[in-house]
Motif scaffolding. Structure first.
Motif, PDB file in Angstrom:
ATOM      1  N   GLY A 284      30.971  22.354  28.316  1.00 11.29           N
ATOM      2  CA  GLY A 284      31.265  23.242  27.206  1.00 11.29           C
ATOM      3  C   GLY A 284      30.445  24.488  27.437  1.00 11.29           C
ATOM      4  N   GLY A 285      30.081  25.148  26.358  1.00 11.83           N
ATOM      5  CA  GLY A 285      29.325  26.381  26.518  1.00 11.83           C
ATOM      6  C   GLY A 285      30.260  27.538  26.826  1.00 11.83           C
ATOM      7  N   ALA A 286      29.758  28.511  27.562  1.00 10.26           N
ATOM      8  CA  ALA A 286      30.544  29.732  27.725  1.00 10.26           C
ATOM      9  C   ALA A 286      30.319  30.393  29.079  1.00 10.26           C
ATOM     10  CB  ALA A 286      30.191  30.719  26.617  1.00 10.26           C
ATOM     11  N   THR A 287      31.186  31.353  29.389  1.00  9.44           N
ATOM     12  CA  THR A 287      31.027  32.150  30.606  1.00  9.44           C
ATOM     13  C   THR A 287      31.117  33.626  30.245  1.00  9.44           C
ATOM     14  OG1 THR A 287      33.397  32.030  31.070  1.00  9.44           O
ATOM     15  CG2 THR A 287      31.998  30.411  32.169  1.00  9.44           C
ATOM     16  N   LEU A 288      30.757  34.459  31.203  1.00  9.42           N
ATOM     17  CA  LEU A 288      30.777  35.897  30.986  1.00  9.42           C
ATOM     18  C   LEU A 288      32.011  36.499  31.660  1.00  9.42           C
ATOM     19  CD1 LEU A 288      26.972  36.644  31.567  1.00  9.42           C
ATOM     20  CD2 LEU A 288      28.149  35.886  29.476  1.00  9.42           C
ATOM     21  N   TRP A 289      32.822  37.157  30.846  1.00 10.88           N
ATOM     22  CA  TRP A 289      34.055  37.800  31.332  1.00 10.88           C
ATOM     23  C   TRP A 289      33.846  39.308  31.338  1.00 10.88           C
ATOM     24  CZ3 TRP A 289      38.666  35.147  32.650  1.00 10.88           C
ATOM     25  CH2 TRP A 289      38.646  33.763  32.432  1.00 10.88           C
ATOM     26  N   VAL A 290      34.409  39.944  32.350  1.00  4.59           N
ATOM     27  CA  VAL A 290      34.289  41.402  32.450  1.00  4.59           C
ATOM     28  C   VAL A 290      35.650  42.013  32.116  1.00  4.59           C
ATOM     29  CG1 VAL A 290      33.741  43.327  33.980  1.00  4.59           C
ATOM     30  CG2 VAL A 290      32.458  41.181  34.157  1.00  4.59           C
ATOM     31  N   LEU A 291      35.630  43.006  31.245  1.00  2.61           N
ATOM     32  CA  LEU A 291      36.874  43.633  30.796  1.00  2.61           C
ATOM     33  C   LEU A 291      37.125  44.936  31.569  1.00  2.61           C
ATOM     34  CD1 LEU A 291      36.409  43.085  26.942  1.00  2.61           C
ATOM     35  CD2 LEU A 291      37.644  41.646  28.585  1.00  2.61           C
ATOM     36  N   GLN A 292      38.386  45.228  31.816  1.00  2.00           N
ATOM     37  CA  GLN A 292      38.787  46.441  32.553  1.00  2.00           C
ATOM     38  C   GLN A 292      38.636  47.683  31.680  1.00  2.00           C
ATOM     39  OE1 GLN A 292      39.491  46.764  35.642  1.00  2.00           O
ATOM     40  NE2 GLN A 292      40.409  44.860  36.434  1.00  2.00           N
ATOM     41  N   GLY A 293      38.696  48.839  32.321  1.00  2.00           N
ATOM     42  CA  GLY A 293      38.765  50.094  31.557  1.00  2.00           C
ATOM     43  C   GLY A 293      37.486  50.909  31.531  1.00  2.00           C
ATOM     44  N   HIS A 294      36.478  50.517  32.339  1.00  2.00           N
ATOM     45  CA  HIS A 294      35.225  51.277  32.368  1.00  2.00           C
ATOM     46  C   HIS A 294      35.001  51.896  33.755  1.00  2.00           C
ATOM     47  CE1 HIS A 294      34.096  49.879  28.375  1.00  2.00           C
ATOM     48  NE2 HIS A 294      34.427  48.651  28.729  1.00  2.00           N
ATOM     49  N   GLU A 295      33.864  52.551  33.923  1.00  2.00           N
ATOM     50  CA  GLU A 295      33.582  53.284  35.167  1.00  2.00           C
ATOM     51  C   GLU A 295      32.900  52.401  36.210  1.00  2.00           C
ATOM     52  OE1 GLU A 295      34.534  56.492  35.421  1.00  2.00           O
ATOM     53  OE2 GLU A 295      35.296  56.340  33.360  1.00  2.00           O
ATOM     54  N   GLN A 296      33.116  52.722  37.475  1.00  2.00           N
ATOM     55  CA  GLN A 296      32.557  51.900  38.563  1.00  2.00           C
ATOM     56  C   GLN A 296      31.031  51.743  38.516  1.00  2.00           C
ATOM     57  OE1 GLN A 296      34.150  49.729  40.536  1.00  2.00           O
ATOM     58  NE2 GLN A 296      32.089  49.107  41.169  1.00  2.00           N
ATOM     59  N   PRO A 297      30.247  52.816  38.248  1.00  2.00           N
ATOM     60  CA  PRO A 297      28.782  52.598  38.221  1.00  2.00           C
ATOM     61  C   PRO A 297      28.377  51.560  37.173  1.00  2.00           C
ATOM     62  CG  PRO A 297      29.296  54.953  38.219  1.00  2.00           C
ATOM     63  CD  PRO A 297      30.604  54.237  38.062  1.00  2.00           C
ATOM     64  N   GLU A 298      29.129  51.506  36.087  1.00  2.00           N
ATOM     65  CA  GLU A 298      28.830  50.510  35.046  1.00  2.00           C
ATOM     66  C   GLU A 298      29.179  49.108  35.546  1.00  2.00           C
ATOM     67  OE1 GLU A 298      31.227  52.219  31.931  1.00  2.00           O
ATOM     68  OE2 GLU A 298      30.007  54.040  31.931  1.00  2.00           O
ATOM     69  N   TYR A 299      30.274  49.019  36.277  1.00  2.00           N
ATOM     70  CA  TYR A 299      30.626  47.705  36.821  1.00  2.00           C
ATOM     71  C   TYR A 299      29.620  47.251  37.875  1.00  2.00           C
ATOM     72  CZ  TYR A 299      35.000  47.708  34.268  1.00  2.00           C
ATOM     73  OH  TYR A 299      35.928  47.704  33.273  1.00  2.00           O
ATOM     74  N   THR A 300      29.125  48.202  38.653  1.00  2.00           N
ATOM     75  CA  THR A 300      28.108  47.842  39.647  1.00  2.00           C
ATOM     76  C   THR A 300      26.881  47.300  38.922  1.00  2.00           C
ATOM     77  OG1 THR A 300      28.934  49.558  41.106  1.00  2.00           O
ATOM     78  CG2 THR A 300      26.733  48.730  41.585  1.00  2.00           C
ATOM     79  N   CYS A 301      26.548  47.933  37.812  1.00  2.00           N
ATOM     80  CA  CYS A 301      25.416  47.484  36.991  1.00  2.00           C
ATOM     81  C   CYS A 301      25.659  46.063  36.475  1.00  2.00           C
ATOM     82  CB  CYS A 301      25.240  48.483  35.836  1.00  2.00           C
ATOM     83  SG  CYS A 301      23.985  48.044  34.641  1.00  2.00           S
ATOM     84  N   ALA A 302      26.866  45.815  35.975  1.00  2.00           N
ATOM     85  CA  ALA A 302      27.208  44.478  35.473  1.00  2.00           C
ATOM     86  C   ALA A 302      27.070  43.445  36.592  1.00  2.00           C
ATOM     87  CB  ALA A 302      28.627  44.468  34.907  1.00  2.00           C
TER      88      ALA A 302
END
Ligand SMILES: O=P(O)(O)OC[C@H](O)CO
Length: 415
Positions: A284-302
């Protein structure tokens, strides 16, 4: 200026403090990037908020979604809303090895090509929490079978424990895990993993008998229902309940809040009419999902943050302080080397249960569309049993019928 990443989570109390600490510690190591860790309410509230925000174009980069929402998030991925984790890591140039993660955990969140879609962060399994002081006083051992749970509850009751037995997340603990633990499917199509055409079958005799037994324990004052999620936690902490089935992730909070009795965790009870020995439990518990629509430097940070929280040190810390299972083999090994399990007996219960046997099609987990709504249906129907309005047979038949209607709706919308 640092890239700003919004991270919406559902971790309250001790769990929230550690989640926020991870973000802060990570931020302190980075000159380019900042994770803003924001508590958005319980799992359902967080998921609903993120979906609404997505529609409004105001969504966070990272959202924590409980395992129940997996099929819904995958469907959102098919519509282009999700940035799959394997791709996120690849695009950020981060070496990411899925084989470092525990198979029981990772298999839940991979697609049919074995690509990891969301990052396992807080995976748990239900365990039997017990009040050792109360059991000793009543002269009984920690129960290992459901017959022993019944007998222990009687002894506890006779010794003044008001609602000896209880649980939370009842679909997860008493139907989904009860079925997997005894290697019984709760639906066709490998519990939904093999296709959207899955149909519920948990109104089988074994589950009906199990729910009926608990209903009768309720009538005899041996079981006291206390709510849909973790609500009955208070009953355990204040001593009203001495046997409580719920997530292993209550460990961190219990360590802080339980001061006047000795508590422990043990494996889920076995129904000896169904199996001599258990198969394996499911997560059970949870996972981390990444949503589309943001900038690449932010995704690199994530992606860098994901790498950070997956490191053995962070994972071992998280596991040891929350009760969630270590999600990587290295974190499990590290906890062992550090002597954590020797010093804290029982803290490896969830992980042992998950890896007790090689998972079968009936025990590797569940994946159902509209499962957030189906869980509500199951909650309603089971509550009708606990209040004496329905028999277990009536309630489970109704839950399966109503649940199947929700599955068909999901299938039609996604095929
Ligand atoms: O309390 P958690 O985080 O282990 O979650 C329990 C259930 O899996 C939620 O569906």
């Amino acid at each position: 200026e640092k890239a700003q990443v919004q991270f919406w989570h559902a971790m309250g109390g001790t769990l929230g403090e550690i989640t926020d600490k991870f973000a802060a510690d990570f931020n302190a190591t980075s000159d380019t990037c900042e994770i803003n860790s924001i508590y958005k309410g319980n799992y359902t509230e967080n998921m609903t908020a993120a979906i609404a925000a997505f529609r409004a174009g105001q969504h966070p980069h990272i959202v924590q979604v409980f395992e129940v929402g997996t099929a819904t998030m995958m469907a959102a991925g098919d519509q282009g809303a999700i940035y799959p984790v394997y791709k996120l890591m690849e695009d950020a140039g981060i070496d990411f090895d899925p084989s470092a993660y525990l198979p029981a955990v990772i298999s839940y969140y991979t697609d049919t090509d074995n690509n990891l879609l969301s990052l396992p962060f807080n995976s748990s399994s239900p365990v039997l929490w017990y009040n050792k002081t109360a059991l000793d006083a009543a002269g009984v051992d920690v129960p290992e079978t459901w017959d022993e749970v019944h007998a222990a509850a009687e002894a506890l009751k006779a010794n003044g424990v008001e609602k000896p037995f209880s649980f939370g997340w009842q679909s997860w603990t008493q139907i989904e895990n009860f079925s997997a633990w005894h290697d019984m499917p709760m639906a066709t199509e490998e519990n939904g993993f093999a296709g959207l055409g899955t149909e519920f079958t948990f109104n089988n005799e074994a589950v009906v008998n199990h729910i009926q037994r608990i209903a009768e324990m309720g009538q005899d004052g041996l079981f006291g229902y206390g709510g849909r999620r973790g609500d009955s936690r208070a009953q355990f902490v204040n001593g009203e309940t001495a046997l409580w089935i719920n997530s292993s992730a209550y460990y961190g909070g219990f360590k802080q809040d339980i001061t006047d009795f000795e508590f422990g965790q043990a494996m889920l009870p076995v129904d000896t009419d169904l199996a001599d020995a258990p198969q394996n439990s499911i997560i059970g518990g949870a996972t981390l999902w990444v949503l589309q629509g943001h900038e690449q430097p932010e995704y690199t940070c994530a992606a860098e943050f994901f790498q950070y929280v997956s490191e053995p040190e962070q994972q071992a810390y998280w596991h040891q302080n929350t009760g969630y299972v270590p999600i990587t083999t290295a974190a499990y090994e590290l906890s062992r080397e550090q002597g954590f399990y020797e010093e804290n007996p029982g803290t490896d219960t969830a992980i042992k249960q998950l890896s007790l046997n090689t998972p079968t099609p009936a025990s590797k987990g569940v994946r159902f569309g509209n499962f957030v709504q189906v869980r509500d249906v199951i909650n309603e129907e089971l509550e009708a049993v606990w209040s004496g309005d329905k028999t277990a047979r009536e309630a489970l038949d109704a839950a399966v019928e109503r649940g199947n209607a929700l599955l068909r709706k999901f299938e039609n919308a996604n095929s």
